[in-house]
Write a protein that holds these residues in place. Sequence first.
Motif, PDB file in Angstrom:
ATOM      1  N   ARG A  39       0.683  29.016  13.807  1.00  0.00           N
ATOM      2  CA  ARG A  39       1.706  30.184  13.223  1.00  0.00           C
ATOM      3  C   ARG A  39       1.178  31.253  13.951  1.00  0.00           C
ATOM      4  O   ARG A  39       2.283  32.016  14.355  1.00  0.00           O
ATOM      5  N   ARG A  40      -0.110  31.680  14.200  1.00  0.00           N
ATOM      6  CA  ARG A  40      -0.294  32.885  15.017  1.00  0.00           C
ATOM      7  C   ARG A  40      -0.058  32.769  16.441  1.00  0.00           C
ATOM      8  O   ARG A  40       0.569  33.586  17.092  1.00  0.00           O
ATOM      9  N   ASP A  41       0.017  31.263  17.110  1.00  0.00           N
ATOM     10  CA  ASP A  41       0.413  31.240  18.431  1.00  0.00           C
ATOM     11  C   ASP A  41       1.892  31.582  18.755  1.00  0.00           C
ATOM     12  O   ASP A  41       2.530  31.775  19.591  1.00  0.00           O
ATOM     13  N   ILE A  42       2.704  30.768  17.327  1.00  0.00           N
ATOM     14  CA  ILE A  42       4.128  31.026  17.391  1.00  0.00           C
ATOM     15  C   ILE A  42       4.261  32.458  17.475  1.00  0.00           C
ATOM     16  O   ILE A  42       5.361  32.706  18.323  1.00  0.00           O
ATOM     17  N   ASP A  43       3.793  33.277  16.901  1.00  0.00           N
ATOM     18  CA  ASP A  43       4.224  34.856  16.714  1.00  0.00           C
ATOM     19  C   ASP A  43       3.862  35.322  18.106  1.00  0.00           C
ATOM     20  O   ASP A  43       4.588  36.159  18.516  1.00  0.00           O
ATOM     21  N   ARG A  44       2.665  34.922  18.927  1.00  0.00           N
ATOM     22  CA  ARG A  44       2.674  35.258  20.237  1.00  0.00           C
ATOM     23  C   ARG A  44       3.519  34.940  21.149  1.00  0.00           C
ATOM     24  O   ARG A  44       4.029  35.773  21.991  1.00  0.00           O
ATOM     25  N   LEU A  45       4.287  33.674  21.115  1.00  0.00           N
ATOM     26  CA  LEU A  45       5.152  33.204  21.968  1.00  0.00           C
ATOM     27  C   LEU A  45       6.334  34.166  21.651  1.00  0.00           C
ATOM     28  O   LEU A  45       7.210  34.539  22.648  1.00  0.00           O
ATOM     29  N   ARG A  46       6.702  34.430  20.384  1.00  0.00           N
ATOM     30  CA  ARG A  46       7.962  35.426  19.856  1.00  0.00           C
ATOM     31  C   ARG A  46       7.736  36.729  20.461  1.00  0.00           C
ATOM     32  O   ARG A  46       8.799  37.209  21.175  1.00  0.00           O
ATOM     33  N   GLU A  47       6.328  37.284  20.600  1.00  0.00           N
ATOM     34  CA  GLU A  47       6.213  38.512  21.054  1.00  0.00           C
ATOM     35  C   GLU A  47       6.538  38.704  22.490  1.00  0.00           C
ATOM     36  O   GLU A  47       6.714  39.742  23.133  1.00  0.00           O
ATOM     37  N   LEU A  48       6.170  37.492  23.233  1.00  0.00           N
ATOM     38  CA  LEU A  48       6.621  37.376  24.849  1.00  0.00           C
ATOM     39  C   LEU A  48       8.097  37.076  24.946  1.00  0.00           C
ATOM     40  O   LEU A  48       8.774  36.611  26.241  1.00  0.00           O
ATOM     41  N   GLU A  49       8.993  37.275  24.045  1.00  0.00           N
ATOM     42  CA  GLU A  49      10.497  36.875  23.748  1.00  0.00           C
ATOM     43  C   GLU A  49      10.704  35.499  24.002  1.00  0.00           C
ATOM     44  O   GLU A  49      11.905  35.082  24.581  1.00  0.00           O
ATOM     45  N   TYR A  50       9.942  34.445  23.683  1.00  0.00           N
ATOM     46  CA  TYR A  50      10.417  33.054  23.547  1.00  0.00           C
ATOM     47  C   TYR A  50      11.296  33.102  22.204  1.00  0.00           C
ATOM     48  O   TYR A  50      10.666  33.312  21.118  1.00  0.00           O
ATOM     49  N   PRO A  51      12.081  32.362  22.133  1.00  0.00           N
ATOM     50  CA  PRO A  51      13.218  32.132  20.982  1.00  0.00           C
ATOM     51  C   PRO A  51      12.690  30.933  20.193  1.00  0.00           C
ATOM     52  O   PRO A  51      13.309  30.038  20.158  1.00  0.00           O
TER      53      PRO A  51
END
Length: 319
Positions: A39-51
């Motif tokens: 879940r934390r890694d998914i949030d990091r991807l979202r911060e990098l603007e991965y949808p």
Amino acid sequence: MTTDLPARMLRLLSLLQTRREWSGNELAERLGVTTRTVRRDIDRLRELEYPVEGTTGHAGGYRLAAGAAMPPLILDDEEATATAVALRTAAGQLTGMEETTLRALAKLEQVLPARLRSQVAALQQSTATIEWERRGPRTDPATLAALARACRDHESVTFAYTTRTGAVADRRVDPHYLVASGGLWYLLAHDRDRDHWRIYRLDRITELTPTRHRFTPRPVPGGDPASYVAGKIASAPVCYRAIATVREPAEAVRRRTFALATRIQEAGPGACTVDCSGDHLPGIAQILAGLGADYALDADEAVRDHLRTVARRALDAAG
């Protein structure tokens, strides 16, 4: 276990690109971490603007959705090599994709590691493509891509279909497989309104629209999509009838003819029949010329007239 954060993030992104949807437990197992870390890694991807979207349902899950721009693809060595070779081979094969395909190939080759660039170069230098003049219909790449996604995601679609007689009708189908044959693409689908398997030529499909309705795939009759489509093509109505009885075994004729294998049948010891029927008289003549053995012909008069014309021209040319 992937403990290095950058490496784990790349691995996570790669996994999200290989499948439509992953559960949190599946991702955690693949990465060797806890679901909380996922879940934390998914949030990091979202911060990098991965949808990355979260999905509902039993246990929930994650999927990489369409965004404003396509994220970088993560390819392993074999995938990168296969993609580069496929792009090189596919250039010019679909309407409107020649220049686009070459641009994509240039981008990929620019970032290939040296060890892979040499492999791709060796493959390309040792292969060649013969470009024939295309006289028949060509497939719209947008239609092909949309149907490929629908087959992968088990999503029903609707479209307008032009039949061989020119009539146009609306169709609502569950797409299962795409089959290429003789320069044409065919869609094997289950028609929802008629509750029956149907085959559609992609060049006759317009107004294609996904429905967002998921379906459960059905087993294809006979188990082999290509064989099923080939059999249906062979039995489809045609303009001109032409049946050759050849004085050679079916297996020998199959090895050297242009006819579909399903149209060649045993007809007693040392003989077979070849169904050369079709909508194109020169094509029928080409199949007959390729039989490579004596034969008797049962055909429409239009076929016989065309063969006589071709034969006279050949005799005149031979002197």
